[in-house]
Design a protein around this motif. Structure first.
Motif, PDB file in Angstrom:
ATOM      1  N   VAL A 166      -2.353  14.233  25.181  1.00 49.50           N
ATOM      2  CA  VAL A 166      -2.185  14.138  26.623  1.00 49.50           C
ATOM      3  C   VAL A 166      -3.496  14.195  27.403  1.00 49.50           C
ATOM      4  N   TYR A 167      -4.497  14.952  26.932  1.00 47.24           N
ATOM      5  CA  TYR A 167      -5.730  15.063  27.718  1.00 47.24           C
ATOM      6  C   TYR A 167      -6.549  13.777  27.664  1.00 47.24           C
ATOM      7  N   SER A 168      -6.499  13.075  26.543  1.00 40.09           N
ATOM      8  CA  SER A 168      -7.142  11.757  26.503  1.00 40.09           C
ATOM      9  C   SER A 168      -6.437  10.792  27.442  1.00 40.09           C
ATOM     10  N   MET A 169      -5.104  10.893  27.521  1.00 46.14           N
ATOM     11  CA  MET A 169      -4.347  10.035  28.445  1.00 46.14           C
ATOM     12  C   MET A 169      -4.757  10.296  29.885  1.00 46.14           C
ATOM     13  N   TYR A 170      -4.893  11.572  30.258  1.00 45.07           N
ATOM     14  CA  TYR A 170      -5.328  11.894  31.618  1.00 45.07           C
ATOM     15  C   TYR A 170      -6.666  11.239  31.922  1.00 45.07           C
ATOM     16  N   SER A 171      -7.615  11.406  31.014  1.00 46.25           N
ATOM     17  CA  SER A 171      -8.968  10.931  31.246  1.00 46.25           C
ATOM     18  C   SER A 171      -9.019   9.422  31.409  1.00 46.25           C
ATOM     19  N   GLU A 172      -8.174   8.716  30.670  1.00 47.41           N
ATOM     20  CA  GLU A 172      -8.190   7.261  30.685  1.00 47.41           C
ATOM     21  C   GLU A 172      -7.583   6.657  31.943  1.00 47.41           C
ATOM     22  N   LEU A 173      -7.012   7.484  32.798  1.00 49.07           N
ATOM     23  CA  LEU A 173      -6.409   6.988  34.036  1.00 49.07           C
ATOM     24  C   LEU A 173      -7.399   6.885  35.193  1.00 49.07           C
ATOM     25  N   PHE A 174      -8.634   7.410  35.008  1.00 47.54           N
ATOM     26  CA  PHE A 174      -9.600   7.433  36.110  1.00 47.54           C
ATOM     27  C   PHE A 174     -10.964   6.941  35.630  1.00 47.54           C
ATOM     28  N   ARG A 188     -13.381  10.845  37.888  1.00 50.19           N
ATOM     29  CA  ARG A 188     -12.519  11.353  36.811  1.00 50.19           C
ATOM     30  C   ARG A 188     -12.245  12.850  36.962  1.00 50.19           C
ATOM     31  N   TYR A 189     -13.280  13.635  37.153  1.00 53.45           N
ATOM     32  CA  TYR A 189     -13.127  15.093  37.244  1.00 53.45           C
ATOM     33  C   TYR A 189     -12.171  15.445  38.390  1.00 53.45           C
ATOM     34  N   THR A 190     -12.379  14.833  39.542  1.00 55.08           N
ATOM     35  CA  THR A 190     -11.551  15.134  40.708  1.00 55.08           C
ATOM     36  C   THR A 190     -10.105  14.686  40.502  1.00 55.08           C
ATOM     37  N   GLY A 191      -9.924  13.425  40.110  1.00 57.50           N
ATOM     38  CA  GLY A 191      -8.567  12.899  39.945  1.00 57.50           C
ATOM     39  C   GLY A 191      -7.784  13.654  38.900  1.00 57.50           C
ATOM     40  N   LEU A 192      -8.419  13.917  37.756  1.00 59.74           N
ATOM     41  CA  LEU A 192      -7.751  14.645  36.677  1.00 59.74           C
ATOM     42  C   LEU A 192      -7.386  16.059  37.130  1.00 59.74           C
ATOM     43  N   SER A 193      -8.324  16.731  37.800  1.00 51.53           N
ATOM     44  CA  SER A 193      -8.089  18.115  38.227  1.00 51.53           C
ATOM     45  C   SER A 193      -6.955  18.211  39.253  1.00 51.53           C
ATOM     46  N   ILE A 194      -6.934  17.289  40.210  1.00 53.75           N
ATOM     47  CA  ILE A 194      -5.879  17.330  41.229  1.00 53.75           C
ATOM     48  C   ILE A 194      -4.514  17.140  40.583  1.00 53.75           C
ATOM     49  N   GLY A 195      -4.357  16.088  39.801  1.00 51.96           N
ATOM     50  CA  GLY A 195      -3.068  15.826  39.183  1.00 51.96           C
ATOM     51  C   GLY A 195      -2.638  16.908  38.221  1.00 51.96           C
ATOM     52  N   VAL A 251     -10.085   9.076  45.364  1.00 49.09           N
ATOM     53  CA  VAL A 251      -8.973   9.229  44.419  1.00 49.09           C
ATOM     54  C   VAL A 251      -7.660   8.791  45.058  1.00 49.09           C
ATOM     55  N   PHE A 252      -7.393   9.282  46.257  1.00 52.08           N
ATOM     56  CA  PHE A 252      -6.119   8.963  46.911  1.00 52.08           C
ATOM     57  C   PHE A 252      -6.104   7.563  47.528  1.00 52.08           C
ATOM     58  N   ARG A 253      -7.274   6.992  47.738  1.00 54.40           N
ATOM     59  CA  ARG A 253      -7.323   5.642  48.277  1.00 54.40           C
ATOM     60  C   ARG A 253      -7.051   4.605  47.192  1.00 54.40           C
ATOM     61  N   THR A 254      -7.551   4.826  45.985  1.00 54.36           N
ATOM     62  CA  THR A 254      -7.478   3.789  44.949  1.00 54.36           C
ATOM     63  C   THR A 254      -6.669   4.167  43.715  1.00 54.36           C
ATOM     64  N   HIS A 255      -6.382   5.456  43.511  1.00 51.02           N
ATOM     65  CA  HIS A 255      -5.734   5.870  42.266  1.00 51.02           C
ATOM     66  C   HIS A 255      -4.571   6.836  42.504  1.00 51.02           C
ATOM     67  N   LYS A 256      -3.817   6.596  43.555  1.00 50.84           N
ATOM     68  CA  LYS A 256      -2.658   7.468  43.829  1.00 50.84           C
ATOM     69  C   LYS A 256      -1.662   7.450  42.665  1.00 50.84           C
ATOM     70  N   GLU A 277      -6.035   0.761  39.050  1.00 55.27           N
ATOM     71  CA  GLU A 277      -6.606   0.633  40.387  1.00 55.27           C
ATOM     72  C   GLU A 277      -6.072  -0.606  41.089  1.00 55.27           C
ATOM     73  N   VAL A 278      -5.993  -1.719  40.353  1.00 55.10           N
ATOM     74  CA  VAL A 278      -5.461  -2.955  40.935  1.00 55.10           C
ATOM     75  C   VAL A 278      -4.003  -2.788  41.298  1.00 55.10           C
ATOM     76  N   GLU A 279      -3.281  -2.071  40.446  1.00 57.43           N
ATOM     77  CA  GLU A 279      -1.845  -1.892  40.656  1.00 57.43           C
ATOM     78  C   GLU A 279      -1.546  -1.149  41.951  1.00 57.43           C
TER      79      GLU A 279
END
Length: 440
Positions: A353-361, A366-373, A234-239, A436-438
């Protein structure tokens, strides 16, 4: 994997949405009770402190629960990305139900002294750890089970569960308050809403046992080995995605938290309206805008998530001060009208907002990235919102000062949304790839 027909996919999505909504409703019933009983619990567990100072001590335990949520997000997020959404959601609702029931059995400061607030804090931390794993799992399950064309609608199930849970909590506290005297409420009545968590735990368990895991997760497991270190990935590719979720969670929890949960403290402790009537007002302001949540989610499937969430934030900026001015006119009717108006943009943002969160990972993290943020945003958002709002009133003597905190939170949300691209309607894994590319 054979692609499911649309009717089959809709059927899976409905089952997942109902399971997510019911479980989240019960989790948030358990988690919200403490906030609604804050003015009652303050003298029972912090008797040496009086007035708003004592209330701040009680709200500090609320904050402790939120501080524990990132820990729960890390623990349950990792398990959820490796073992599946369903197994974790069963664990979170069980932990929450047991901690809430035990809170209802706690002796008070008058019986065991300083051990009482210490035990209360420990149980609140257990609740926080459980809640930290709930939203990531419920959101992942509901959005991953939905077809792309209706993801906003089905993704709003998590928000519906939150609203129903908060309304049930306020209704249970309001009912007990209405049928007990002040002495009875402080003696034993406060325990009843906590003890109701036991049968609700059974209901949630039965619902979640009957739902299968999300199709996207099951497909991922068949095609690839689950990632071994989702937190690192998560922190390597989706900070950037994590920071966006933190910002959005802070914004929506600050604006929505003041409009819904804090409003009880404001009306009963600051403006001196009846606690019982204030509780029923909370039920009303949570339930009446409930239809707005799936409607906004559905609209976001047509017009985009960014547009709908931006409209809600602008509405908070415009309405906050007028609504708080209306509440302090000494009329409960006007207070109801103001609270209802202020909760319309809250319902709008919750539908999206919850659909927006999910679409970011992507699915694998997904579970980890969404939960941390989400949980970091929760610590600095909902975890402190009632304390900050109460402190503002206490420090300035200006009873509408929480309105300016609402405006600040809404502006933060608008800034975050301005940095995001539109992802509605895309394949759920593809939505995360440009981010991820960004970050690379």
């Amino acid at each position: 994997m054979t692609t499911q027909s649309l009717p089959d996919r809709d059927r899976v999505a409905r089952r997942a949405g109902i399971a997510a909504a019911v479980g989240t409703a019960i989790e948030y019933y358990d988690f919200a009770i403490y906030g609604y009983l804050a003015t009652v619990l303050a003298p029972l567990f912090f008797p040496a402190k009086e007035g708003l100072v004592g209330l701040l001590g009680t709200l500090g335990v609320v904050a402790a629960g939120f501080l524990a949520r990132p820990i729960g997000g890390l623990i349950f997020g990792r398990i959820g990305d490796r073992r599946g959404r369903k197994v974790v959601l069963m664990a979170t609702v069980t932990c929450m139900g047991l901690a809430t029931t035990l809170t209802g059995l706690l002796p008070t400061h008058g019986s065991i002294g300083v051990a009482a607030p210490m035990l209360l804090t420990v149980l609140r931390i257990v609740q926080g750890i459980s809640a930290g794993g709930e939203i990531g799992g419920a959101t992942s399950l509901s959005t991953e089970s939905a077809p792309s064309r209706r993801r906003g609608l089905f993704g709003s199930a998590t928000s519906i569960g939150i609203s129903v849970g908060m309304a049930l909590a306020a209704a249970s506290v309001g009912t007990v308050s209405a049928f007990t005297t002040s002495e009875q409420m402080h003696s034993w009545g406060w325990r009843i809403p906590f003890l109701i968590a036991a049968p609700l735990l059974v209901v949630a368990t039965l619902f979640r046992m009957r739902v299968e895991d999300s199709p996207l997760f099951l497909q991922m497991v068949r095609e690839n080995e689950p990632i071994k270190a989702p937190v690192t990935q998560v922190f390597r590719t989706h900070k950037a995605s994590v920071f966006r979720v933190v910002g959005l969670a802070y914004s929506t929890m600050t604006t929505g938290g003041i409009a819904s949960v804090y409003i009880l403290v404001h009306l009963s402790a600051v403006l001196k309206y009846s606690l019982t009537w204030s509780l029923w007002l909370v039920v009303l302001i949570v339930l009446l805008p409930l239809a707005v949540i799936p409607w906004t989610g559905s609209l976001s499937d047509r017009f985009g998530r960014r547009r709908m969430i931006s409209i809600s934030m602008v509405a908070f900026v415009v309405l906050a001060v007028p609504c708080f001015l209306l509440m302090q006119q000494g009329s409960l009717t006007l207070a109801i009208v103001a609270a209802l108006i202020l909760n319309i943009p809250f319902a709008m943002q919750q539908g999206v907002v919850y659909s927006m969160y999910s679409e970011l990972f992507p699915t694998r993290i997904r579970y980890t990235g969404l939960s941390i943020g989400f949980n970091i945003g929760g610590v600095i958002g909902s975890g402190t919102v009632s304390m900050v709002a109460t402190w503002l009133v206490s420090a300035t003597g200006v009873t509408i000062s929480p309105a300016f905190y609402v405006i600040f939170g809404a502006v933060v949300g608008l800034i975050v949304v301005a940095t995001m691209r539109e992802t509605s309607g895309e394949d759920l894994d593809r939505t995360a790839r440009p981010v991820e590319v960004e970050v690379a």
